[in-house]
Scaffold this active site. Structure first.
Site, PDB file in Angstrom:
ATOM      1  N   LYS A   1      63.207 -14.512  24.487  1.00  0.00           N
ATOM      2  CA  LYS A   1      63.817 -15.384  25.389  1.00  0.00           C
ATOM      3  C   LYS A   1      65.849 -14.170  25.479  1.00  0.00           C
ATOM      4  O   LYS A   1      66.027 -13.717  26.091  1.00  0.00           O
ATOM      5  CB  LYS A   1      64.792 -15.960  25.769  1.00  0.00           C
ATOM      6  CG  LYS A   1      63.010 -16.578  26.796  1.00  0.00           C
ATOM      7  CD  LYS A   1      62.769 -18.004  27.542  1.00  0.00           C
ATOM      8  CE  LYS A   1      62.062 -18.851  28.098  1.00  0.00           C
ATOM      9  NZ  LYS A   1      61.992 -19.654  29.144  1.00  0.00           N
TER      10      LYS A   1
ATOM     11  N   THR B   1      68.966 -12.659   9.859  1.00  0.00           N
ATOM     12  CA  THR B   1      69.535 -12.629   9.064  1.00  0.00           C
ATOM     13  C   THR B   1      70.330 -13.918   8.488  1.00  0.00           C
ATOM     14  O   THR B   1      69.955 -14.944   9.540  1.00  0.00           O
ATOM     15  CB  THR B   1      71.544 -12.209   9.712  1.00  0.00           C
ATOM     16  OG1 THR B   1      71.843 -12.370  10.258  1.00  0.00           O
ATOM     17  CG2 THR B   1      71.280 -10.264  10.126  1.00  0.00           C
TER      18      THR B   1
ATOM     19  N   HIS C   1      81.601  -6.869  14.142  1.00  0.00           N
ATOM     20  CA  HIS C   1      80.759  -7.048  14.821  1.00  0.00           C
ATOM     21  C   HIS C   1      80.576  -8.595  15.735  1.00  0.00           C
ATOM     22  O   HIS C   1      82.276  -9.111  16.264  1.00  0.00           O
ATOM     23  CB  HIS C   1      79.612  -8.780  14.315  1.00  0.00           C
ATOM     24  CG  HIS C   1      78.377  -7.622  13.249  1.00  0.00           C
ATOM     25  ND1 HIS C   1      78.935  -7.163  12.295  1.00  0.00           N
ATOM     26  CD2 HIS C   1      77.053  -6.805  13.878  1.00  0.00           C
ATOM     27  CE1 HIS C   1      78.276  -6.500  11.331  1.00  0.00           C
ATOM     28  NE2 HIS C   1      76.867  -6.320  12.341  1.00  0.00           N
ATOM     29  N   HIS C   2      79.643  -8.058  17.243  1.00  0.00           N
ATOM     30  CA  HIS C   2      80.643  -9.253  18.257  1.00  0.00           C
ATOM     31  C   HIS C   2      80.877 -10.380  17.845  1.00  0.00           C
ATOM     32  O   HIS C   2      80.360 -11.455  17.253  1.00  0.00           O
ATOM     33  CB  HIS C   2      79.147  -8.662  19.195  1.00  0.00           C
ATOM     34  CG  HIS C   2      77.815  -9.660  18.368  1.00  0.00           C
ATOM     35  ND1 HIS C   2      77.099 -11.096  18.502  1.00  0.00           N
ATOM     36  CD2 HIS C   2      76.456  -8.439  17.938  1.00  0.00           C
ATOM     37  CE1 HIS C   2      76.375 -11.122  18.035  1.00  0.00           C
ATOM     38  NE2 HIS C   2      75.986  -9.674  17.570  1.00  0.00           N
TER      39      HIS C   2
ATOM     40  N   LYS D   1      78.227 -13.538  16.893  1.00  0.00           N
ATOM     41  CA  LYS D   1      77.280 -14.043  15.724  1.00  0.00           C
ATOM     42  C   LYS D   1      78.032 -14.260  14.538  1.00  0.00           C
ATOM     43  O   LYS D   1      79.100 -14.617  14.600  1.00  0.00           O
ATOM     44  CB  LYS D   1      77.569 -11.986  15.131  1.00  0.00           C
ATOM     45  CG  LYS D   1      76.832 -11.949  13.653  1.00  0.00           C
ATOM     46  CD  LYS D   1      76.833 -10.827  12.963  1.00  0.00           C
ATOM     47  CE  LYS D   1      75.805 -10.064  11.980  1.00  0.00           C
ATOM     48  NZ  LYS D   1      75.050 -10.930  12.032  1.00  0.00           N
TER      49      LYS D   1
END
Length: 217
Positions: free
Chosen positions: A9, A73, A127-128, A131
């Site tokens: 999802k 990660t 990164h966004h 994260k």
């Protein structure tokens, strides 16, 4: 190929399901948090979710004797040891980044680390904002390839999928090697490549480097 998706999802889960299905593969296992829907036995399970799902993923691989592609990660050494143990029962491929470009840069850094060993070096990554792990797994891949202590500068901003630059400098020159992810689709395509590659492999622990090595032979 019959495949399963952990975290189906989520953004990556949806993209992986779509990318694999467009190639003609059939999703037979859908997993998300406390939800499990299984239609058939998956030949490969793909997990790009959260590290908290690792034990569930391992149990599903053992139960179904499914090979594994895992791009999660933030793993600890203990988590990686669990994957090493699983690799005695199934074939699995683990990477913190399934982008072809990133893995090519890792190979370049492997070859440069001796030539530029006396140069100053730092890694910058963005990164966004959602994260959670910092530094990124990709930055750690680059650091490992350099085989020396390197400072990593991490920022979490907006919706950036991934932006990495490695700087090398001496008193008269500056070299920069950069990679920018424009779309998360590159990770789904890399996961697809890995899943098709590992489908009939013998039990063992593989990385994206093994795919590149085989293609270059």
């Amino acid at each position: 190929m019959k495949f399963g998706v952990i975290g189906y999802k989520g953004k990556m889960g949806k993209l992986i399901t779509k990318t694999f299905s467009n190639r003609g593969h059939n999703c037979v296992l859908f997993v998300d948090k406390d939800e499990i829907e299984q239609i058939d036995i998956p030949e490969v399970i793909v997990d790009f979710s959260l590290k908290d799902a690792l034990d569930k993923t391992i149990n599903l691989c053992k139960k179904n004797k499914s090979n594994l592609v895992i791009g999660t990660t933030g793993f600890s050494n203990e988590d990686l040891e669990k994957l090493q143990k699983l690799s005695k029962e199934v074939a699995l491929i683990q990477s913190y980044n399934f982008s072809l470009g990133v893995n090519i840069i890792v190979e370049i850094l492997n070859k440069l680390n001796n030539i530029l060993k006396d140069w100053d070096c730092e890694i910058f990554e963005i990164h966004h904002s959602q994260k959670k792990d910092k530094p990124s797994g990709t930055a750690l891949m680059f650091k490992d390839a350099l085989k020396k202590e390197v400072n990593i500068n991490s920022s979490r901003l907006g919706g950036i999928p991934g932006d990495h630059t490695i700087f090398f400098a001496n008193q008269g020159e500056l070299i920069s090697i950069s990679h920018r992810t424009i779309s998360r689709e590159v990770f789904a395509l890399g996961a697809l490549k890995a899943a098709e590659w590992i489908l009939n492999k013998k039990n063992g622990f593989y990385t994206f480097k093994d795919i590149l090595k085989e293609e270059l032979e």
